[in-house]
Motif scaffolding. Structure first.
Motif, mmCIF file in Angstrom:
data_model
loop_
_atom_site.group_PDB
_atom_site.id
_atom_site.type_symbol
_atom_site.label_atom_id
_atom_site.label_comp_id
_atom_site.label_asym_id
_atom_site.label_seq_id
_atom_site.Cartn_x
_atom_site.Cartn_y
_atom_site.Cartn_z
ATOM 1 N N PRO A 21 -32.704 -53.558 8.338
ATOM 2 C CA PRO A 21 -34.110 -53.516 8.748
ATOM 3 C C PRO A 21 -34.318 -54.167 10.111
ATOM 4 N N ARG A 67 -41.916 -56.741 9.970
ATOM 5 C CA ARG A 67 -40.932 -55.664 9.925
ATOM 6 C C ARG A 67 -41.494 -54.479 10.697
ATOM 7 N N ASP A 101 -40.649 -50.340 12.350
ATOM 8 C CA ASP A 101 -39.833 -49.144 12.185
ATOM 9 C C ASP A 101 -38.800 -49.023 13.295
ATOM 10 N N GLU A 102 -39.204 -49.380 14.525
ATOM 11 C CA GLU A 102 -38.268 -49.367 15.651
ATOM 12 C C GLU A 102 -38.732 -50.380 16.679
#
Length: 136
Positions: free
Chosen positions: A2, A92, A94-95
C-alpha cells in the motif's frame, strides 16, 4: 504494498538539522519494517492556524511511503512517543503525486520574480485599451 502519505509537524525551536534527523529516523523505521520512502519533502517553518502545545509555528515534513501496514503502525507508534513531533497524519493513497507536491510548487511560485507583464492594472494605458497609433 500500500501507498501512504505521512506528514508530521516538528516543534518550532528545533534546528533544521534536527528536523532532518527526525525525517531520517522515520525513514529508518520504515526500512527496518519492510517499507521504503519514495519521496521526502521539507516544507520549512510555517505558521500554524492555531497554537499547538504553545507553538505558533512548526517545521513541516512530508513523506511519500510504500510500506506494509505493520511498518506504518510502528512509525506512528514511535512518532507518538517523540516529544519533538507536535502533530502527524498518515493517509493511504491510491498513487503518489508525480513531481513536487502542491506545497513545493507554491513555494517555487512565491519565489519567482514578478514582471510587469500584460496583466493590465497599474502602469501603461488606462483600462487596457490601446491608442489608435499603437493598434496599427
Amino acid at each position: 504494498m500500500p501507498l501512504y502519505e505521512h506528514v508530521f509537524l516538528a516543534r518550532q525551536d528545533l534546528a533544521q538539522a534536527q528536523v532532518d534527523a527526525l525525517a531520517e529516523n522515520a525513514t529508518n523505521i520504515l526500512t527496518e519494517n519492510g517499507g521504503k520512502v519514495v519521496k521526502a519533502e521539507t516544507w520549512g517553518l510555517r505558521s500554524l492556524a492555531y497554537r499547538i502545545a504553545k507553538n505558533r509555528k512548526a517545521h513541516y515534513v512530508a513523506l511519500d511511503v510504500d510500506a506494509p501496514a505493520a511498518a506504518i503502525a510502528e512509525l506512528e507508534r514511535q512518532t507518538n512517543i517523540n516529544e519533538d513531533v507536535i502533530r502527524f497524519m498518515t493517509i493511504r493513497v491510491d498513487e503518489h503525486e508525480k513531481g513536487p507536491s502542491a506545497m513545493m510548487r507554491r513555494q517555487e511560485r512565491d519565489r519567482a520574480p514578478r514582471g510587469d507583464g500584460d496583466r493590465g492594472g497599474r502602469g501603461g494605458d488606462r483600462g487596457g485599451f490601446r491608442r489608435e497609433e499603437e493598434a496599427e
